[in-house]
Scaffold this motif. Structure first.
Motif, PDB file in Angstrom:
ATOM      1  N   GLU A   1      -3.543  -8.855   4.718  1.00  0.00           N
ATOM      2  CA  GLU A   1      -4.654  -7.900   4.560  1.00  0.00           C
ATOM      3  C   GLU A   1      -5.387  -7.804   5.889  1.00  0.00           C
ATOM      4  O   GLU A   1      -6.337  -8.531   6.155  1.00  0.00           O
ATOM      5  CB  GLU A   1      -5.583  -8.354   3.432  1.00  0.00           C
ATOM      6  CG  GLU A   1      -4.881  -8.378   2.078  1.00  0.00           C
ATOM      7  CD  GLU A   1      -5.781  -8.882   0.961  1.00  0.00           C
ATOM      8  OE1 GLU A   1      -7.008  -8.671   1.021  1.00  0.00           O
ATOM      9  OE2 GLU A   1      -5.247  -9.496   0.016  1.00  0.00           O
ATOM     10  N   THR A   2      -4.915  -6.896   6.723  1.00  0.00           N
ATOM     11  CA  THR A   2      -5.422  -6.791   8.091  1.00  0.00           C
ATOM     12  C   THR A   2      -6.535  -5.758   8.245  1.00  0.00           C
ATOM     13  O   THR A   2      -7.039  -5.538   9.340  1.00  0.00           O
ATOM     14  CB  THR A   2      -4.277  -6.424   9.050  1.00  0.00           C
ATOM     15  OG1 THR A   2      -3.641  -5.216   8.567  1.00  0.00           O
ATOM     16  CG2 THR A   2      -3.242  -7.532   9.109  1.00  0.00           C
ATOM     17  N   GLY A   3      -6.919  -5.119   7.132  1.00  0.00           N
ATOM     18  CA  GLY A   3      -7.992  -4.126   7.198  1.00  0.00           C
ATOM     19  C   GLY A   3      -9.351  -4.788   7.352  1.00  0.00           C
ATOM     20  O   GLY A   3      -9.511  -5.990   7.138  1.00  0.00           O
ATOM     21  N   THR A   4     -10.341  -3.976   7.705  1.00  0.00           N
ATOM     22  CA  THR A   4     -11.708  -4.481   7.866  1.00  0.00           C
ATOM     23  C   THR A   4     -12.617  -3.997   6.744  1.00  0.00           C
ATOM     24  O   THR A   4     -13.808  -4.301   6.734  1.00  0.00           O
ATOM     25  CB  THR A   4     -12.303  -4.033   9.217  1.00  0.00           C
ATOM     26  OG1 THR A   4     -12.276  -2.599   9.288  1.00  0.00           O
ATOM     27  CG2 THR A   4     -11.503  -4.610  10.380  1.00  0.00           C
ATOM     28  N   THR A   5     -12.048  -3.242   5.792  1.00  0.00           N
ATOM     29  CA  THR A   5     -12.813  -2.750   4.653  1.00  0.00           C
ATOM     30  C   THR A   5     -11.987  -2.926   3.377  1.00  0.00           C
ATOM     31  O   THR A   5     -10.767  -3.093   3.430  1.00  0.00           O
ATOM     32  CB  THR A   5     -13.166  -1.253   4.800  1.00  0.00           C
ATOM     33  OG1 THR A   5     -11.940  -0.493   4.798  1.00  0.00           O
ATOM     34  CG2 THR A   5     -13.932  -0.980   6.085  1.00  0.00           C
TER      35      THR A   5
ATOM     36  N   GLU B   1      -9.257  -0.084   3.222  1.00  0.00           N
ATOM     37  CA  GLU B   1      -8.086  -0.305   4.079  1.00  0.00           C
ATOM     38  C   GLU B   1      -7.151  -1.346   3.465  1.00  0.00           C
ATOM     39  O   GLU B   1      -5.927  -1.157   3.433  1.00  0.00           O
ATOM     40  CB  GLU B   1      -8.533  -0.768   5.475  1.00  0.00           C
ATOM     41  CG  GLU B   1      -9.205   0.321   6.300  1.00  0.00           C
ATOM     42  CD  GLU B   1      -9.775  -0.207   7.609  1.00  0.00           C
ATOM     43  OE1 GLU B   1      -9.601  -1.423   7.896  1.00  0.00           O
ATOM     44  OE2 GLU B   1     -10.399   0.561   8.340  1.00  0.00           O
ATOM     45  N   ASN B   2      -7.718  -2.443   2.981  1.00  0.00           N
ATOM     46  CA  ASN B   2      -6.873  -3.497   2.411  1.00  0.00           C
ATOM     47  C   ASN B   2      -6.180  -3.051   1.129  1.00  0.00           C
ATOM     48  O   ASN B   2      -5.020  -3.401   0.881  1.00  0.00           O
ATOM     49  CB  ASN B   2      -7.703  -4.754   2.152  1.00  0.00           C
ATOM     50  CG  ASN B   2      -7.980  -5.530   3.431  1.00  0.00           C
ATOM     51  OD1 ASN B   2      -7.239  -5.440   4.394  1.00  0.00           O
ATOM     52  ND2 ASN B   2      -9.057  -6.287   3.437  1.00  0.00           N
TER      53      ASN B   2
ATOM     54  N   ASP C   1      -8.880  -3.985  -4.273  1.00  0.00           N
ATOM     55  CA  ASP C   1      -9.466  -4.926  -3.333  1.00  0.00           C
ATOM     56  C   ASP C   1     -10.917  -5.067  -3.734  1.00  0.00           C
ATOM     57  O   ASP C   1     -11.635  -4.069  -3.869  1.00  0.00           O
ATOM     58  CB  ASP C   1      -9.329  -4.467  -1.879  1.00  0.00           C
ATOM     59  CG  ASP C   1      -9.423  -5.664  -0.939  1.00  0.00           C
ATOM     60  OD1 ASP C   1      -8.741  -6.672  -1.186  1.00  0.00           O
ATOM     61  OD2 ASP C   1     -10.187  -5.605   0.044  1.00  0.00           O
TER      62      ASP C   1
ATOM     63  N   GLU D   1     -20.504  -9.535  -2.690  1.00  0.00           N
ATOM     64  CA  GLU D   1     -21.368  -9.336  -1.525  1.00  0.00           C
ATOM     65  C   GLU D   1     -22.725  -9.967  -1.838  1.00  0.00           C
ATOM     66  O   GLU D   1     -23.379  -9.586  -2.816  1.00  0.00           O
ATOM     67  CB  GLU D   1     -21.552  -7.848  -1.239  1.00  0.00           C
ATOM     68  CG  GLU D   1     -20.261  -7.102  -0.971  1.00  0.00           C
ATOM     69  CD  GLU D   1     -20.441  -5.589  -0.914  1.00  0.00           C
ATOM     70  OE1 GLU D   1     -19.506  -4.908  -0.460  1.00  0.00           O
ATOM     71  OE2 GLU D   1     -21.504  -5.092  -1.346  1.00  0.00           O
TER      72      GLU D   1
ATOM     73  N   GLN E   1     -21.680 -11.111   2.978  1.00  0.00           N
ATOM     74  CA  GLN E   1     -20.507 -11.989   2.877  1.00  0.00           C
ATOM     75  C   GLN E   1     -20.453 -12.588   1.471  1.00  0.00           C
ATOM     76  O   GLN E   1     -21.454 -12.660   0.795  1.00  0.00           O
ATOM     77  CB  GLN E   1     -20.606 -13.091   3.937  1.00  0.00           C
ATOM     78  CG  GLN E   1     -20.512 -12.586   5.364  1.00  0.00           C
ATOM     79  CD  GLN E   1     -19.184 -11.893   5.648  1.00  0.00           C
ATOM     80  OE1 GLN E   1     -18.121 -12.440   5.407  1.00  0.00           O
ATOM     81  NE2 GLN E   1     -19.261 -10.675   6.134  1.00  0.00           N
TER      82      GLN E   1
ATOM     83  N   ILE F   1     -14.886  -8.800   1.952  1.00  0.00           N
ATOM     84  CA  ILE F   1     -13.425  -8.685   1.909  1.00  0.00           C
ATOM     85  C   ILE F   1     -12.731 -10.047   2.028  1.00  0.00           C
ATOM     86  O   ILE F   1     -11.534 -10.156   1.777  1.00  0.00           O
ATOM     87  CB  ILE F   1     -12.871  -7.737   3.001  1.00  0.00           C
ATOM     88  CG1 ILE F   1     -13.185  -8.273   4.404  1.00  0.00           C
ATOM     89  CG2 ILE F   1     -13.398  -6.326   2.816  1.00  0.00           C
ATOM     90  CD1 ILE F   1     -12.452  -7.530   5.520  1.00  0.00           C
ATOM     91  N   TYR F   2     -13.490 -11.084   2.393  1.00  0.00           N
ATOM     92  CA  TYR F   2     -12.891 -12.418   2.541  1.00  0.00           C
ATOM     93  C   TYR F   2     -13.116 -13.278   1.298  1.00  0.00           C
ATOM     94  O   TYR F   2     -12.861 -14.483   1.326  1.00  0.00           O
ATOM     95  CB  TYR F   2     -13.483 -13.116   3.771  1.00  0.00           C
ATOM     96  CG  TYR F   2     -13.299 -12.313   5.031  1.00  0.00           C
ATOM     97  CD1 TYR F   2     -12.043 -12.151   5.616  1.00  0.00           C
ATOM     98  CD2 TYR F   2     -14.382 -11.658   5.623  1.00  0.00           C
ATOM     99  CE1 TYR F   2     -11.868 -11.390   6.759  1.00  0.00           C
ATOM    100  CE2 TYR F   2     -14.215 -10.880   6.765  1.00  0.00           C
ATOM    101  CZ  TYR F   2     -12.959 -10.748   7.326  1.00  0.00           C
ATOM    102  OH  TYR F   2     -12.779  -9.983   8.449  1.00  0.00           O
TER     103      TYR F   2
END
Length: 201
Positions: A41-45, A48-49, A69, A73, A80, A83-84
């Motif tokens: 999952e290389t997206g930043t949102t 994207e993922n 995805d 939050e 945070q 996405i992580y």
């Protein structure tokens, strides 16, 4: 019966999707059914993922694919883990590892602001070359508890407080959670769009 691949290895998510789609006569199969592993999952949102995951599953399986995805939050942590969320505690971390780290970091802040939300982005791709995937987004507002409670759900559910029901997400019935949750709301938006596009026939 039409088959749609769920681009996820999460059994909790699979159960939620199967329950929601069963009324549509749609067979939701996990990507593992087609020997599909996770993709980076290389997206930043979230968007994207989700697109990366749906395209990967559609290409390998040859079926239409849905990817979700989602994450939590936390306002006091500047949004945070976001996405992580699934790997917040590090590679190979369990759900308990993840939410224990979140609780520890929030406690270090010594703030009374524990507001948070679950966010979900759903992407439906007819094929891996689909130039116009259907995208829906929804959120579920709540707050972070000081300690986990409840045995249901998955992920961060045991520490997500649902104020209107005076309990955590892990203490809700599966049916009620599907009505209230970020994923349930996003899916409620997605279904009519799929019907309009003829994707469910």
């Amino acid at each position: 019966m039409k088959t749609i691949v769920l681009a996820s290895g999460n059994k909790g998510k699979l159960a939620e999707f199967q329950q929601m789609f069963s009324k549509q006569g749609i067979d939701i199969k996990a990507q593992s059914h087609f020997n599909i592993g996770d993709v980076a999952e290389t997206g930043t949102t979230f968007v994207e993922n989700a697109i990366i995951k749906a395209r990967h599953a559609a290409q390998i399986s040859g079926h239409a694919a849905i990817a979700d995805d989602s994450g939590i939050e936390v306002d006091a942590l500047d949004g945070q883990p976001g996405i992580y969320s699934a790997r917040y505690g590090g590679e190979g971390a369990s759900a308990i590892d993840n939410y224990q780290k979140l609780l520890a970091e929030l406690n270090q802040k010594q703030t009374s602001n524990r507001s948070a939300r679950f966010r979900c982005v759903l992407v439906y791709m007819r094929s891996h070359k689909d130039p116009s995937p259907i995208i829906c987004e929804a959120s579920w507002e709540g707050s972070v508890t000081t300690e986990p409670s409840g045995q249901g759900g998955h992920g961060y559910d045991p520490i997500f407080w649902v104020p209107e029901h005076n309990c955590t997400a892990a203490e809700l019935s599966a049916e009620l959670k599907n009505q209230l949750s970020h994923r349930g709301k996003a899916l409620a938006k997605l279904l009519p769009l799929l019907q309009q596009a003829g994707a469910l026939s």
